[in-house]
Design a protein around this motif. Structure first.
Motif, PDB file in Angstrom:
ATOM      1  N   ARG A  78       0.843  -1.208   0.000  1.00  0.00           N
ATOM      2  CA  ARG A  78       0.000   0.000   0.000  1.00  0.00           C
ATOM      3  C   ARG A  78       0.873   1.251   0.000  1.00  0.00           C
ATOM      4  N   ALA A  79       1.904   1.261   0.832  1.00  0.00           N
ATOM      5  CA  ALA A  79       2.800   2.420   0.896  1.00  0.00           C
ATOM      6  C   ALA A  79       3.504   2.636  -0.443  1.00  0.00           C
ATOM      7  N   ARG A  80       3.953   1.564  -1.086  1.00  0.00           N
ATOM      8  CA  ARG A  80       4.614   1.694  -2.393  1.00  0.00           C
ATOM      9  C   ARG A  80       3.634   2.235  -3.437  1.00  0.00           C
ATOM     10  N   LEU A  81       2.394   1.731  -3.421  1.00  0.00           N
ATOM     11  CA  LEU A  81       1.398   2.206  -4.375  1.00  0.00           C
ATOM     12  C   LEU A  81       1.087   3.689  -4.167  1.00  0.00           C
ATOM     13  N   LEU A  82       1.003   4.113  -2.912  1.00  0.00           N
ATOM     14  CA  LEU A  82       0.770   5.533  -2.641  1.00  0.00           C
ATOM     15  C   LEU A  82       1.943   6.380  -3.120  1.00  0.00           C
ATOM     16  N   ASP A  83       3.166   5.871  -2.945  1.00  0.00           N
ATOM     17  CA  ASP A  83       4.338   6.602  -3.444  1.00  0.00           C
ATOM     18  C   ASP A  83       4.297   6.733  -4.961  1.00  0.00           C
ATOM     19  N   LEU A  84       3.852   5.675  -5.639  1.00  0.00           N
ATOM     20  CA  LEU A  84       3.820   5.680  -7.096  1.00  0.00           C
ATOM     21  C   LEU A  84       2.649   6.466  -7.670  1.00  0.00           C
ATOM     22  N   SER A 121       1.010  15.479  -1.092  1.00  0.00           N
ATOM     23  CA  SER A 121      -0.081  15.204  -0.159  1.00  0.00           C
ATOM     24  C   SER A 121       0.430  14.684   1.175  1.00  0.00           C
ATOM     25  N   GLY A 122       1.708  14.897   1.442  1.00  0.00           N
ATOM     26  CA  GLY A 122       2.313  14.394   2.670  1.00  0.00           C
ATOM     27  C   GLY A 122       1.903  15.176   3.899  1.00  0.00           C
TER      28      GLY A 122
END
Length: 151
Positions: free
Chosen positions: A134-140, A146-147
């Motif tokens: 999930r974290a990788r997908l959000l990064d991509l 949006s941080g």
């Protein structure tokens, strides 16, 4: 030492599980398993790295995660129909402890304390990997800027 799988087992069950393992050496490029085939074993990495990949029609396999020292490779063996959901390949030479899935499932059935601990360990591993994915997908794919540091 086999790694965190054995360490996570309750006292009195660790030795039984450790006795089912044997050490393997896997050269770089070795395919450990293929997506869609029967999952009949699993590994705990002592050294090296395994890439988990996903078949993409018409393209090269997509690497979705890399696993290293102390990590569990494979959880599909525990849940029927025991079919691999991904493929796996040694991207660096790997030293690992290999477990026969049928033997471990039989141990889990015969010893509810061990069984509960194995299922919990595997479930926590799956949950952690889903979180990392999930974290990788959000990064991509997440919106830029949006941080949490934004006003």
């Amino acid at each position: 030492m086999i790694g965190s799988l054995i360490d996570a087992m309750p006292a009195g069950t660790q030795e039984r599980l450790a006795e089912t393992a044997h050490e393997v050496t896997l050269p770089r490029g070795t395919r450990l398993f293929e997506e869609g085939l029967r999952a009949d074993r699993f590994w705990v990495i002592r050294s090296g790295q395994v890439a988990l990949d996903l078949h993409v029609p018409g393209r090269r396999a997509l690497v979705v995660e890399r696993l290293g020292q102390g990590e569990l490779v494979g959880w599909s063996w525990l849940f029927p129909p025991s079919i691999w959901h991904l493929g796996g390949e040694a991207v660096l030479p790997v030293q690992a402890e290999e477990f026969d899935a049928a033997h471990v499932r039989a141990l889990c059935d015969a010893d509810p304390v061990l069984g509960r601990a194995v299922y919990r360990y595997v479930a926590e591993t799956v949950a952690d990997r889903l979180h990392r994915t999930r974290a990788r997908l959000l990064d991509l794919y997440g919106p830029q800027g949006s941080g949490a540091d934004e006003d």
